[in-house]
Design a protein around this motif. Structure first.
Motif, PDB file in Angstrom:
ATOM      1  N   ARG A   3       0.807  -1.224   0.000  1.00  0.00           N
ATOM      2  CA  ARG A   3       0.000   0.000   0.000  1.00  0.00           C
ATOM      3  C   ARG A   3       0.838   1.271   0.000  1.00  0.00           C
ATOM      4  O   ARG A   3       0.433   2.273  -0.560  1.00  0.00           O
ATOM      5  N   THR A   4       1.984   1.233   0.637  1.00  0.00           N
ATOM      6  CA  THR A   4       2.865   2.409   0.667  1.00  0.00           C
ATOM      7  C   THR A   4       4.290   1.964   0.393  1.00  0.00           C
ATOM      8  O   THR A   4       4.645   0.800   0.554  1.00  0.00           O
ATOM      9  N   ARG A   5       5.085   2.944  -0.018  1.00  0.00           N
ATOM     10  CA  ARG A   5       6.485   2.665  -0.348  1.00  0.00           C
ATOM     11  C   ARG A   5       7.385   3.585   0.467  1.00  0.00           C
ATOM     12  O   ARG A   5       7.048   4.728   0.731  1.00  0.00           O
ATOM     13  N   ASP A   6       8.538   3.060   0.830  1.00  0.00           N
ATOM     14  CA  ASP A   6       9.587   3.879   1.414  1.00  0.00           C
ATOM     15  C   ASP A   6      10.497   4.338   0.293  1.00  0.00           C
ATOM     16  O   ASP A   6      10.826   3.566  -0.617  1.00  0.00           O
ATOM     17  N   GLU A   7      10.900   5.581   0.365  1.00  0.00           N
ATOM     18  CA  GLU A   7      11.785   6.149  -0.657  1.00  0.00           C
ATOM     19  C   GLU A   7      12.991   6.758   0.038  1.00  0.00           C
ATOM     20  O   GLU A   7      12.853   7.471   1.031  1.00  0.00           O
ATOM     21  N   ALA A   8      14.157   6.464  -0.477  1.00  0.00           N
ATOM     22  CA  ALA A   8      15.403   7.076  -0.018  1.00  0.00           C
ATOM     23  C   ALA A   8      16.070   7.682  -1.244  1.00  0.00           C
ATOM     24  O   ALA A   8      16.125   7.051  -2.298  1.00  0.00           O
ATOM     25  N   PHE A   9      16.515   8.920  -1.112  1.00  0.00           N
ATOM     26  CA  PHE A   9      17.181   9.540  -2.251  1.00  0.00           C
ATOM     27  C   PHE A   9      18.225  10.541  -1.788  1.00  0.00           C
ATOM     28  O   PHE A   9      18.154  11.068  -0.680  1.00  0.00           O
ATOM     29  N   SER A  10      19.186  10.758  -2.670  1.00  0.00           N
ATOM     30  CA  SER A  10      20.251  11.725  -2.411  1.00  0.00           C
ATOM     31  C   SER A  10      20.266  12.744  -3.538  1.00  0.00           C
ATOM     32  O   SER A  10      20.406  12.379  -4.706  1.00  0.00           O
ATOM     33  N   GLN A  17      39.325  21.782  -6.365  1.00  0.00           N
ATOM     34  CA  GLN A  17      40.089  23.033  -6.374  1.00  0.00           C
ATOM     35  C   GLN A  17      40.704  23.241  -7.745  1.00  0.00           C
ATOM     36  O   GLN A  17      41.143  22.283  -8.382  1.00  0.00           O
ATOM     37  N   ASP A  18      40.752  24.514  -8.176  1.00  0.00           N
ATOM     38  CA  ASP A  18      41.310  24.840  -9.477  1.00  0.00           C
ATOM     39  C   ASP A  18      41.847  26.269  -9.419  1.00  0.00           C
ATOM     40  O   ASP A  18      41.387  27.085  -8.626  1.00  0.00           O
ATOM     41  N   THR A  19      42.810  26.567 -10.280  1.00  0.00           N
ATOM     42  CA  THR A  19      43.360  27.922 -10.353  1.00  0.00           C
ATOM     43  C   THR A  19      43.449  28.417 -11.786  1.00  0.00           C
ATOM     44  O   THR A  19      44.262  29.272 -12.103  1.00  0.00           O
ATOM     45  N   ALA A  20      42.634  27.895 -12.691  1.00  0.00           N
ATOM     46  CA  ALA A  20      42.715  28.265 -14.107  1.00  0.00           C
ATOM     47  C   ALA A  20      42.516  29.767 -14.326  1.00  0.00           C
ATOM     48  O   ALA A  20      43.233  30.386 -15.090  1.00  0.00           O
ATOM     49  N   GLU A  21      41.534  30.356 -13.681  1.00  0.00           N
ATOM     50  CA  GLU A  21      41.250  31.797 -13.809  1.00  0.00           C
ATOM     51  C   GLU A  21      41.122  32.422 -12.426  1.00  0.00           C
ATOM     52  O   GLU A  21      40.182  33.160 -12.153  1.00  0.00           O
ATOM     53  N   GLY A  22      42.036  32.104 -11.561  1.00  0.00           N
ATOM     54  CA  GLY A  22      41.968  32.532 -10.172  1.00  0.00           C
ATOM     55  C   GLY A  22      41.533  31.356  -9.312  1.00  0.00           C
ATOM     56  O   GLY A  22      41.177  30.297  -9.818  1.00  0.00           O
ATOM     57  N   ALA A  23      41.576  31.557  -8.027  1.00  0.00           N
ATOM     58  CA  ALA A  23      41.245  30.485  -7.098  1.00  0.00           C
ATOM     59  C   ALA A  23      39.772  30.116  -7.202  1.00  0.00           C
ATOM     60  O   ALA A  23      38.908  30.978  -7.249  1.00  0.00           O
ATOM     61  N   LEU A  24      39.506  28.824  -7.241  1.00  0.00           N
ATOM     62  CA  LEU A  24      38.148  28.298  -7.275  1.00  0.00           C
ATOM     63  C   LEU A  24      38.115  27.059  -6.398  1.00  0.00           C
ATOM     64  O   LEU A  24      38.941  26.160  -6.557  1.00  0.00           O
ATOM     65  N   VAL A  25      37.187  27.040  -5.454  1.00  0.00           N
ATOM     66  CA  VAL A  25      36.969  25.856  -4.627  1.00  0.00           C
ATOM     67  C   VAL A  25      35.492  25.515  -4.689  1.00  0.00           C
ATOM     68  O   VAL A  25      34.636  26.374  -4.481  1.00  0.00           O
ATOM     69  N   GLY A  26      35.233  24.271  -5.022  1.00  0.00           N
ATOM     70  CA  GLY A  26      33.862  23.775  -5.045  1.00  0.00           C
ATOM     71  C   GLY A  26      33.745  22.578  -4.130  1.00  0.00           C
ATOM     72  O   GLY A  26      34.692  21.804  -3.981  1.00  0.00           O
ATOM     73  N   VAL A  27      32.595  22.436  -3.504  1.00  0.00           N
ATOM     74  CA  VAL A  27      32.337  21.284  -2.650  1.00  0.00           C
ATOM     75  C   VAL A  27      31.085  20.591  -3.181  1.00  0.00           C
ATOM     76  O   VAL A  27      30.007  21.187  -3.218  1.00  0.00           O
ATOM     77  N   VAL A  28      31.257  19.366  -3.637  1.00  0.00           N
ATOM     78  CA  VAL A  28      30.127  18.536  -4.042  1.00  0.00           C
ATOM     79  C   VAL A  28      29.598  17.882  -2.776  1.00  0.00           C
ATOM     80  O   VAL A  28      30.369  17.320  -1.997  1.00  0.00           O
ATOM     81  N   PHE A  29      28.297  17.969  -2.555  1.00  0.00           N
ATOM     82  CA  PHE A  29      27.718  17.351  -1.368  1.00  0.00           C
ATOM     83  C   PHE A  29      26.362  16.775  -1.719  1.00  0.00           C
ATOM     84  O   PHE A  29      25.800  17.033  -2.790  1.00  0.00           O
ATOM     85  N   ALA A  30      25.822  15.991  -0.833  1.00  0.00           N
ATOM     86  CA  ALA A  30      24.508  15.384  -1.052  1.00  0.00           C
ATOM     87  C   ALA A  30      23.581  15.732   0.102  1.00  0.00           C
ATOM     88  O   ALA A  30      24.003  15.776   1.257  1.00  0.00           O
ATOM     89  N   VAL A  31      22.336  15.967  -0.230  1.00  0.00           N
ATOM     90  CA  VAL A  31      21.282  16.073   0.759  1.00  0.00           C
ATOM     91  C   VAL A  31      20.488  14.773   0.626  1.00  0.00           C
ATOM     92  O   VAL A  31      19.877  14.501  -0.405  1.00  0.00           O
ATOM     93  N   THR A  32      20.586  13.948   1.650  1.00  0.00           N
ATOM     94  CA  THR A  32      19.960  12.628   1.640  1.00  0.00           C
ATOM     95  C   THR A  32      18.643  12.694   2.388  1.00  0.00           C
ATOM     96  O   THR A  32      18.563  13.257   3.477  1.00  0.00           O
ATOM     97  N   CYS A  33      17.611  12.113   1.767  1.00  0.00           N
ATOM     98  CA  CYS A  33      16.252  12.210   2.303  1.00  0.00           C
ATOM     99  C   CYS A  33      15.610  10.837   2.415  1.00  0.00           C
ATOM    100  O   CYS A  33      15.942   9.915   1.667  1.00  0.00           O
ATOM    101  N   ARG A  34      14.651  10.745   3.349  1.00  0.00           N
ATOM    102  CA  ARG A  34      13.789   9.567   3.479  1.00  0.00           C
ATOM    103  C   ARG A  34      12.347  10.058   3.402  1.00  0.00           C
ATOM    104  O   ARG A  34      11.998  11.076   4.006  1.00  0.00           O
ATOM    105  N   ALA A  35      11.522   9.309   2.689  1.00  0.00           N
ATOM    106  CA  ALA A  35      10.121   9.695   2.550  1.00  0.00           C
ATOM    107  C   ALA A  35       9.253   8.450   2.469  1.00  0.00           C
ATOM    108  O   ALA A  35       9.734   7.349   2.236  1.00  0.00           O
ATOM    109  N   ARG A  36       7.963   8.650   2.653  1.00  0.00           N
ATOM    110  CA  ARG A  36       6.985   7.579   2.473  1.00  0.00           C
ATOM    111  C   ARG A  36       5.973   8.039   1.444  1.00  0.00           C
ATOM    112  O   ARG A  36       5.445   9.141   1.544  1.00  0.00           O
ATOM    113  N   ILE A  37       5.744   7.200   0.457  1.00  0.00           N
ATOM    114  CA  ILE A  37       4.768   7.551  -0.585  1.00  0.00           C
ATOM    115  C   ILE A  37       3.727   6.456  -0.708  1.00  0.00           C
ATOM    116  O   ILE A  37       3.923   5.345  -0.266  1.00  0.00           O
TER     117      ILE A  37
END
Length: 154
Positions: free
Chosen positions: A67-74, A134-154
């Motif tokens: 009848r219902t499903r659990d959902e997990a996603f990032s 991190q990169d310095t091609a056109e000046g300093a650049l720092v990026g952080v890849v991250f995930a927002v992990t969720c749980r839901a019921r549908i």
């Protein structure tokens, strides 16, 4: 019939971050940037420069009767700080300050006890994994890849 909470969770996360006063000088972007890459501070929801997917989803029935499903996603996200200088330490600190604002926005508090539910769109959400770029091609650049992990019921 609702088949996933992913669209609602992404919309809620965007709305929460776009309304946060500490991020008023930050471009909070839905997916990849299409124009204006000159914005020095950005947070992308549902995109990163090295990800193959915007969201990874798993679903299963939660009990007999189906009848219902659990959902997990990032949700793949990316925070970036860039400048014309070579000050990598400043950019790295700034990128992590952006991540800190995302995390604070998702923490429960007396004034916002439902924050971890992304305004009721999911049962639970939290900031999980990350990678630093991190990169310095056109000046300093720092990026952080991250995930927002969720749980839901549908």
């Amino acid at each position: 019939m609702q088949t996933s909470r992913v669209p609602a969770a992404i919309d809620a996360l965007l709305a929460i971050l776009q309304a946060r006063s500490a991020l008023e000088d930050v471009a909070v972007v839905d997916g990849p940037a299409s124009v204006n890459l000159t914005q020095r501070r950005r947070i992308h929801i549902g995109w990163s420069p090295n990800a193959e997917q915007a969201v990874e989803i798993q679903q299963q029935f939660n009990a007999a009767g189906a009848r219902t499903r659990d959902e997990a996603f990032s949700i793949t996200c990316y925070a970036e700080s860039r400048g014309g200088d070579k000050d990598m330490s400043f950019r790295r600190s700034d990128a992590f300050d952006l991540i800190g604002e995302v995390e604070q926005a998702m923490r429960a508090s007396d004034s916002n006890p439902t924050a971890p539910t992304l305004n009721g769109s999911v049962l639970w959400a939290e900031l999980t994994t990350g990678n630093v770029l991190q990169d310095t091609a056109e000046g300093a650049l720092v990026g952080v890849v991250f995930a927002v992990t969720c749980r839901a019921r549908i």
